[in-house]
Design a protein around this motif. Structure first.
Motif, PDB file in Angstrom:
ATOM      1  N   MET A 117     -68.474  -2.967 -76.274  1.00 30.15           N
ATOM      2  CA  MET A 117     -68.306  -3.504 -74.916  1.00 30.15           C
ATOM      3  C   MET A 117     -69.367  -2.957 -73.958  1.00 30.15           C
ATOM      4  O   MET A 117     -69.372  -3.317 -72.778  1.00 30.15           O
ATOM      5  N   GLY A 118     -70.237  -2.086 -74.449  1.00 35.17           N
ATOM      6  CA  GLY A 118     -71.269  -1.498 -73.600  1.00 35.17           C
ATOM      7  C   GLY A 118     -70.743  -0.474 -72.625  1.00 35.17           C
ATOM      8  O   GLY A 118     -71.350  -0.245 -71.572  1.00 35.17           O
ATOM      9  N   LEU A 119     -69.613   0.158 -72.948  1.00 35.42           N
ATOM     10  CA  LEU A 119     -68.965   1.092 -72.031  1.00 35.42           C
ATOM     11  C   LEU A 119     -69.003   2.537 -72.519  1.00 35.42           C
ATOM     12  O   LEU A 119     -68.344   3.392 -71.932  1.00 35.42           O
ATOM     13  N   TRP A 120     -69.755   2.807 -73.568  1.00 35.53           N
ATOM     14  CA  TRP A 120     -69.763   4.188 -74.082  1.00 35.53           C
ATOM     15  C   TRP A 120     -70.489   5.123 -73.117  1.00 35.53           C
ATOM     16  O   TRP A 120     -71.357   4.697 -72.354  1.00 35.53           O
ATOM     17  N   SER A 121     -70.109   6.411 -73.130  1.00 33.50           N
ATOM     18  CA  SER A 121     -70.645   7.395 -72.187  1.00 33.50           C
ATOM     19  C   SER A 121     -70.741   8.753 -72.865  1.00 33.50           C
ATOM     20  O   SER A 121     -69.971   9.062 -73.783  1.00 33.50           O
ATOM     21  N   GLN A 122     -71.637   9.586 -72.351  1.00 29.62           N
ATOM     22  CA  GLN A 122     -71.730  10.952 -72.858  1.00 29.62           C
ATOM     23  C   GLN A 122     -70.426  11.712 -72.632  1.00 29.62           C
ATOM     24  O   GLN A 122     -70.067  12.616 -73.396  1.00 29.62           O
ATOM     25  N   TYR A 123     -69.680  11.368 -71.583  1.00 29.47           N
ATOM     26  CA  TYR A 123     -68.413  12.034 -71.300  1.00 29.47           C
ATOM     27  C   TYR A 123     -67.343  11.624 -72.309  1.00 29.47           C
ATOM     28  O   TYR A 123     -66.502  12.432 -72.703  1.00 29.47           O
ATOM     29  N   LEU A 124     -67.357  10.364 -72.718  1.00 22.36           N
ATOM     30  CA  LEU A 124     -66.416   9.927 -73.745  1.00 22.36           C
ATOM     31  C   LEU A 124     -66.767  10.554 -75.086  1.00 22.36           C
ATOM     32  O   LEU A 124     -65.877  10.842 -75.892  1.00 22.36           O
ATOM     33  N   GLU A 125     -68.044  10.766 -75.334  1.00 31.69           N
ATOM     34  CA  GLU A 125     -68.468  11.394 -76.593  1.00 31.69           C
ATOM     35  C   GLU A 125     -67.816  12.756 -76.777  1.00 31.69           C
ATOM     36  O   GLU A 125     -67.285  13.073 -77.846  1.00 31.69           O
ATOM     37  N   VAL A 126     -67.836  13.580 -75.727  1.00 35.70           N
ATOM     38  CA  VAL A 126     -67.233  14.910 -75.847  1.00 35.70           C
ATOM     39  C   VAL A 126     -65.732  14.869 -75.582  1.00 35.70           C
ATOM     40  O   VAL A 126     -64.998  15.783 -75.967  1.00 35.70           O
ATOM     41  N   GLY A 127     -65.262  13.782 -74.951  1.00 33.97           N
ATOM     42  CA  GLY A 127     -63.839  13.678 -74.644  1.00 33.97           C
ATOM     43  C   GLY A 127     -62.993  13.322 -75.844  1.00 33.97           C
ATOM     44  O   GLY A 127     -61.899  13.868 -76.029  1.00 33.97           O
ATOM     45  N   ILE A 128     -63.472  12.388 -76.679  1.00 30.00           N
ATOM     46  CA  ILE A 128     -62.677  11.979 -77.834  1.00 30.00           C
ATOM     47  C   ILE A 128     -63.427  12.108 -79.151  1.00 30.00           C
ATOM     48  O   ILE A 128     -62.857  11.843 -80.212  1.00 30.00           O
ATOM     49  N   GLY A 129     -64.698  12.513 -79.100  1.00 26.66           N
ATOM     50  CA  GLY A 129     -65.453  12.727 -80.325  1.00 26.66           C
ATOM     51  C   GLY A 129     -65.057  14.035 -81.000  1.00 26.66           C
ATOM     52  O   GLY A 129     -64.201  14.778 -80.515  1.00 26.66           O
TER      53      GLY A 129
END
Length: 384
Positions: free
Chosen positions: A157-169
């Protein structure tokens, strides 16, 4: 500012709580490690000259129950300044923090990033992202198979973020919040960098961790966040986090024992109260059970074979919410004003109270490790 707190206002509800702290004693002319017993402070500095060394002692609760230590006076005398000052309950430990560990605050970090630190754009970005990202993140366990599927969906969806990477990665964000001994204690002023016009308190639980990775207790913390500064660029994280007086910890470290365990911490509810001199009031409450990574997992990601902290560490576990209540005008969201009273509380850890000021108006941090060693040596407390 009228900055007064009373002992009864900041202590845990449980009178049997095993509380370790640190004060500046006028009588001793220096910092003392203390045990709180019946609202009186007992000097543990002869047992261990620093909190860091005290927490390394095996079976620490056994050293404290029923033992006689010098009485330094009532806690009240360190809150009103007559006998000294209540300091942050840590000293040589590294002060570290985990970021974006709760779904709601994770969403706000993405909003900061998309708004480029401009508070006036936050509402529009939130309206666009919240229905999509917010629902996707709730209940997701970081690093899980479900998290990987959410990541793939948001990327499509083009909504990925560096914050999501560390949040749920799989890998948590762990950063240096402050230097050892630079954190302020309960009842002191907490600093906001004067360059910031969009900022907020970050109410957090803070773990006390030994050098071998064992979690020995917990306290409360305020990991002050400059939303506009960090939102402009993640590379400004150091400037946005490690400012004079921007880290508050306290009032005491509650040690784990039979009456208080990590399991109790994992179901705690933490409340926030902000009261401004302008009459503004904001409240909130969040549950530790909503965290995306277990505290023990965050402790292992902090301290392991690749990362050592021989003096132990204090680990902020991440904020549970980012305040959005409008203050300066519609759509402007929340930001601090000088003079705000900030209260972070949970029944088993007590209440951390601080007042907001500019970081360049707060007392400069001048008592570092060298000064501590000189002070302890002069007092004859560094004998082998």
């Amino acid at each position: 500012m009228d900055m007064r707190v009373r002992a009864a206002d900041i202590l845990p509800e449980d009178e049997e709580a095993l509380l370790i702290g640190r004060v500046w004693s006028k009588q001793k002319d220096g910092p003392c490690v203390v045990l709180l017993r019946q609202e009186r402070l007992l000097d543990l500095t002869t047992l261990a000259p620093t909190v860091s060394m005290l927490l390394e002692l095996p079976d620490l609760p056994k050293h404290l129950h029923g033992k006689a230590y010098e009485d330094l006076g009532p806690l009240e005398a360190y809150l009103d300044g007559s006998a000294g000052d209540l300091l942050a309950p840590c000293d040589l430990q590294a002060v570290k923090a985990a970021g974006v560990t709760f779904a709601d605050s994770m969403l706000e970090r993405v909003i900061e990033e998309q708004a480029r630190g401009d508070a006036s754009r936050a509402d529009a970005v939130r309206a666009k992202l919240a229905p999509v990202i917010g629902d996707s993140l709730r209940g997701v366990v970081a690093g899980s198979e479900q998290a990987a599927k959410v990541k793939a969906l948001l990327q499509d969806m083009g909504l990925w973020s560096q914050y999501l990477e560390v949040g749920i990665g799989p890998d948590a964000e762990i950063f240096t919040k402050a230097q050892p001994m630079s954190s302020v204690g309960c009842g002191q002023r907490v600093g906001i960098h004067p360059m910031s016009e969009w900022n907020n308190p970050e109410p957090e639980v803070v773990l006390a961790i030994r050098s071998d990775g064992v979690i020995v207790g917990a306290t409360l913390g305020n990991d002050v966040n400059l939303r506009d500064v960090e939102g402009r660029s993640a590379l400004l994280l150091g400037k946005a986090k490690d400012n004079n007086a921007s880290s508050a910890i306290g009032p005491f470290i509650r040690l784990f024992d039979d009456a208080f365990t990590l399991s109790d911490l994992e179901v705690a509810r933490v409340s926030l109260l902000v009261e401004g001199r302008d009459g503004f009031v904001m409240t909130g409450e969040s549950a530790m059970s909503a965290i995306s990574r277990a505290p023990s997992n965050l402790a292992r990601q902090l301290l392991n074979r690749n990362h050592q902290y021989p003096d132990g560490a204090m680990l902020f576990l991440g904020t549970m919410f980012a305040p959005v209540k409008d203050r300066r005008g519609q759509g402007q969201g929340f930001t601090h004003e000088v003079g705000d009273r900030v209260e972070i509380a949970t029944p088993k850890l007590g209440r951390l109270v601080n007042w907001v000021d500019r970081s360049d108006a707060c007392p400069e941090w001048q008592f570092g490790t060298g000064a501590l060693m000189q002070n302890l040596a002069r007092r004859g407390l560094l004998q082998g």
